[in-house]
Design a protein around this motif. Structure first.
Motif, PDB file in Angstrom:
ATOM      1  N   PRO A   1       0.817  -1.224   0.000  1.00 21.92           N
ATOM      2  CA  PRO A   1       0.000   0.000   0.000  1.00 21.92           C
ATOM      3  C   PRO A   1       0.853   1.278   0.000  1.00 21.92           C
ATOM      4  CG  PRO A   1      -0.828  -1.564   1.626  1.00 21.92           C
ATOM      5  CD  PRO A   1       0.483  -2.099   1.139  1.00 21.92           C
ATOM      6  N   LEU A   2       1.960   1.246   0.696  1.00 17.94           N
ATOM      7  CA  LEU A   2       2.830   2.424   0.762  1.00 17.94           C
ATOM      8  C   LEU A   2       3.531   2.658  -0.584  1.00 17.94           C
ATOM      9  CD1 LEU A   2       3.492   4.551   2.853  1.00 17.94           C
ATOM     10  CD2 LEU A   2       5.328   3.081   3.698  1.00 17.94           C
ATOM     11  N   LEU A   3       3.975   1.600  -1.214  1.00 18.72           N
ATOM     12  CA  LEU A   3       4.589   1.729  -2.536  1.00 18.72           C
ATOM     13  C   LEU A   3       3.586   2.281  -3.549  1.00 18.72           C
ATOM     14  CD1 LEU A   3       6.608  -1.596  -2.654  1.00 18.72           C
ATOM     15  CD2 LEU A   3       7.585   0.707  -2.774  1.00 18.72           C
ATOM     16  N   THR A   4       2.353   1.796  -3.493  1.00 23.98           N
ATOM     17  CA  THR A   4       1.302   2.264  -4.394  1.00 23.98           C
ATOM     18  C   THR A   4       1.043   3.755  -4.197  1.00 23.98           C
ATOM     19  OG1 THR A   4       0.290   0.073  -4.426  1.00 23.98           O
ATOM     20  CG2 THR A   4      -1.101   1.912  -5.086  1.00 23.98           C
ATOM     21  N   LEU A   5       1.069   4.200  -2.953  1.00 25.07           N
ATOM     22  CA  LEU A   5       0.843   5.620  -2.643  1.00 25.07           C
ATOM     23  C   LEU A   5       2.025   6.489  -3.061  1.00 25.07           C
ATOM     24  CD1 LEU A   5      -0.829   7.864  -1.137  1.00 25.07           C
ATOM     25  CD2 LEU A   5       0.530   7.264   0.885  1.00 25.07           C
ATOM     26  N   LEU A   6       3.234   6.081  -2.712  1.00 23.75           N
ATOM     27  CA  LEU A   6       4.415   6.937  -2.862  1.00 23.75           C
ATOM     28  C   LEU A   6       5.105   6.824  -4.224  1.00 23.75           C
ATOM     29  CD1 LEU A   6       5.952   6.363   0.681  1.00 23.75           C
ATOM     30  CD2 LEU A   6       4.463   8.239  -0.059  1.00 23.75           C
ATOM     31  N   LYS A   7       5.017   5.666  -4.857  1.00 20.07           N
ATOM     32  CA  LYS A   7       5.617   5.427  -6.172  1.00 20.07           C
ATOM     33  C   LYS A   7       7.086   5.868  -6.267  1.00 20.07           C
ATOM     34  CE  LYS A   7       1.206   5.692  -8.663  1.00 20.07           C
ATOM     35  NZ  LYS A   7       0.362   5.543  -7.501  1.00 20.07           N
ATOM     36  N   PRO A   8       7.942   5.308  -5.407  1.00 17.41           N
ATOM     37  CA  PRO A   8       9.368   5.648  -5.519  1.00 17.41           C
ATOM     38  C   PRO A   8       9.945   5.094  -6.821  1.00 17.41           C
ATOM     39  CG  PRO A   8       9.067   3.801  -4.038  1.00 17.41           C
ATOM     40  CD  PRO A   8       7.692   4.311  -4.373  1.00 17.41           C
ATOM     41  N   HIS A   9      11.012   5.694  -7.292  1.00 15.50           N
ATOM     42  CA  HIS A   9      11.647   5.226  -8.521  1.00 15.50           C
ATOM     43  C   HIS A   9      12.204   3.815  -8.362  1.00 15.50           C
ATOM     44  CE1 HIS A   9      11.976   9.692  -8.832  1.00 15.50           C
ATOM     45  NE2 HIS A   9      11.556   9.423 -10.055  1.00 15.50           N
ATOM     46  N   ILE A  10      12.798   3.547  -7.191  1.00 16.97           N
ATOM     47  CA  ILE A  10      13.474   2.269  -6.953  1.00 16.97           C
ATOM     48  C   ILE A  10      13.012   1.694  -5.626  1.00 16.97           C
ATOM     49  CG2 ILE A  10      15.712   1.121  -6.622  1.00 16.97           C
ATOM     50  CD1 ILE A  10      16.914   3.538  -8.254  1.00 16.97           C
ATOM     51  N   HIS A  11      12.694   0.413  -5.633  1.00 15.78           N
ATOM     52  CA  HIS A  11      12.361  -0.327  -4.412  1.00 15.78           C
ATOM     53  C   HIS A  11      13.527  -1.274  -4.159  1.00 15.78           C
ATOM     54  CE1 HIS A  11      10.339  -2.461  -1.308  1.00 15.78           C
ATOM     55  NE2 HIS A  11       9.895  -3.465  -2.043  1.00 15.78           N
ATOM     56  N   ALA A  12      14.331  -0.989  -3.140  1.00 14.11           N
ATOM     57  CA  ALA A  12      15.521  -1.779  -2.838  1.00 14.11           C
ATOM     58  C   ALA A  12      15.216  -2.825  -1.774  1.00 14.11           C
ATOM     59  CB  ALA A  12      16.647  -0.861  -2.367  1.00 14.11           C
ATOM     60  N   LYS A  13      15.632  -4.054  -2.032  1.00 15.30           N
ATOM     61  CA  LYS A  13      15.455  -5.167  -1.101  1.00 15.30           C
ATOM     62  C   LYS A  13      16.805  -5.839  -0.883  1.00 15.30           C
ATOM     63  CE  LYS A  13      11.782  -6.556   0.152  1.00 15.30           C
ATOM     64  NZ  LYS A  13      10.997  -6.223   1.357  1.00 15.30           N
ATOM     65  N   GLY A  14      16.901  -6.598   0.193  1.00 18.96           N
ATOM     66  CA  GLY A  14      18.144  -7.269   0.547  1.00 18.96           C
ATOM     67  C   GLY A  14      18.406  -8.519  -0.266  1.00 18.96           C
ATOM     68  N   THR A  15      19.593  -9.079  -0.053  1.00 19.16           N
ATOM     69  CA  THR A  15      20.052 -10.209  -0.851  1.00 19.16           C
ATOM     70  C   THR A  15      19.368 -11.532  -0.497  1.00 19.16           C
ATOM     71  OG1 THR A  15      21.916 -10.527   0.661  1.00 19.16           O
ATOM     72  CG2 THR A  15      22.311  -9.182  -1.307  1.00 19.16           C
ATOM     73  N   ASP A  16      18.450 -11.504   0.459  1.00 17.19           N
ATOM     74  CA  ASP A  16      17.653 -12.706   0.700  1.00 17.19           C
ATOM     75  C   ASP A  16      16.547 -12.824  -0.350  1.00 17.19           C
ATOM     76  OD1 ASP A  16      16.843 -10.375   2.055  1.00 17.19           O
ATOM     77  OD2 ASP A  16      15.665 -11.480   3.523  1.00 17.19           O
ATOM     78  N   TYR A  17      16.483 -11.847  -1.254  1.00 27.67           N
ATOM     79  CA  TYR A  17      15.552 -11.854  -2.380  1.00 27.67           C
ATOM     80  C   TYR A  17      16.340 -11.848  -3.682  1.00 27.67           C
ATOM     81  CZ  TYR A  17      11.904 -10.397   0.899  1.00 27.67           C
ATOM     82  OH  TYR A  17      11.029 -10.321   1.939  1.00 27.67           O
ATOM     83  N   THR A  18      15.646 -12.160  -4.764  1.00 27.14           N
ATOM     84  CA  THR A  18      16.142 -11.875  -6.109  1.00 27.14           C
ATOM     85  C   THR A  18      15.126 -10.897  -6.697  1.00 27.14           C
ATOM     86  OG1 THR A  18      14.857 -13.620  -7.206  1.00 27.14           O
ATOM     87  CG2 THR A  18      17.056 -14.235  -6.348  1.00 27.14           C
ATOM     88  N   GLU A  19      15.465 -10.290  -7.810  1.00 28.71           N
ATOM     89  CA  GLU A  19      14.513  -9.348  -8.413  1.00 28.71           C
ATOM     90  C   GLU A  19      13.193 -10.039  -8.744  1.00 28.71           C
ATOM     91  OE1 GLU A  19      16.061  -6.818 -11.500  1.00 28.71           O
ATOM     92  OE2 GLU A  19      17.898  -6.432 -10.371  1.00 28.71           O
ATOM     93  N   GLU A  20      13.243 -11.324  -9.002  1.00 29.30           N
ATOM     94  CA  GLU A  20      12.035 -12.069  -9.349  1.00 29.30           C
ATOM     95  C   GLU A  20      11.196 -12.432  -8.121  1.00 29.30           C
ATOM     96  OE1 GLU A  20      15.175 -12.976 -10.551  1.00 29.30           O
ATOM     97  OE2 GLU A  20      14.755 -11.803 -12.354  1.00 29.30           O
ATOM     98  N   THR A  21      11.813 -12.524  -6.935  1.00 30.73           N
ATOM     99  CA  THR A  21      11.077 -12.988  -5.750  1.00 30.73           C
ATOM    100  C   THR A  21      10.629 -11.863  -4.818  1.00 30.73           C
ATOM    101  OG1 THR A  21      13.104 -13.343  -4.444  1.00 30.73           O
ATOM    102  CG2 THR A  21      12.279 -15.209  -5.761  1.00 30.73           C
TER     103      THR A  21
END
Length: 159
Positions: free
Chosen positions: A102-122
């Motif tokens: 919900p926060l991403l939908t509201l704010l629409k940042p250019h980049i959503h950064a996640k840690g290495t426990d994820y891949t871009e696909e997951t």
């Protein structure tokens, strides 16, 4: 010093102003219960992707749902204050939902950064980020550090 903005409408207005100035907004999130070197590397790498780093922190209730009883160890407002003291952090907010969608939908940042426990696909929010034209990035070092591990080590040393 990072600025804590709890009102998401005000945060959206602040970020829209930054976007109009041509700034690249990087969004990341987490519990950040007990700050450790993995968090620092993650936040530093996220900041390197853009101009403004926004850190969304799980509320106490959200952290408890995610991590279980006894967590968080550090209350939400203290976690925000600690993170705000880091030079790479520009803005912080709390979220109480199980995901940051919900926060991403509201704010629409250019980049959503996640840690290495994820891949871009997951990354769970990947589809939402792509729908509004943003991108997902994986940052930080290998997930060799965890607050849970530190908490267990502290408990064992005092047993």
């Amino acid at each position: 010093m990072g600025q804590i903005i709890l009102d998401h409408t005000k945060l959206k207005e602040t970020l829209e102003h930054q976007k109009r100035e041509g700034k690249i907004i990087v969004f990341t999130n987490g519990c950040f219960d007990i700050l450790h070197v993995g968090h620092i590397r993650y936040l530093r790498d996220a900041k390197a992707l853009g101009d403004i780093l926004l850190v969304a922190v799980n509320s106490d209730a959200s952290t408890r749902r995610l991590k279980g009883e006894g967590r968080p160890v550090v209350p939400e407002m203290e976690r925000l204050e600690i993170l705000a003291a880091l030079e790479m952090v520009d803005y912080l907010t709390l979220f109480d939902t199980d995901t940051v969608s919900p926060l991403l939908t509201l704010l629409k940042p250019h980049i959503h950064a996640k840690g290495t426990d994820y891949t871009e696909e997951t990354v769970p929010e990947r589809d939402i980020v792509q729908q509004y034209g943003g991108r997902v990035a994986i940052v930080g070092d290998p997930k060799d550090h965890a607050s849970s591990t530190l908490i267990s080590a502290i408990k064992e040393s005092h047993a």
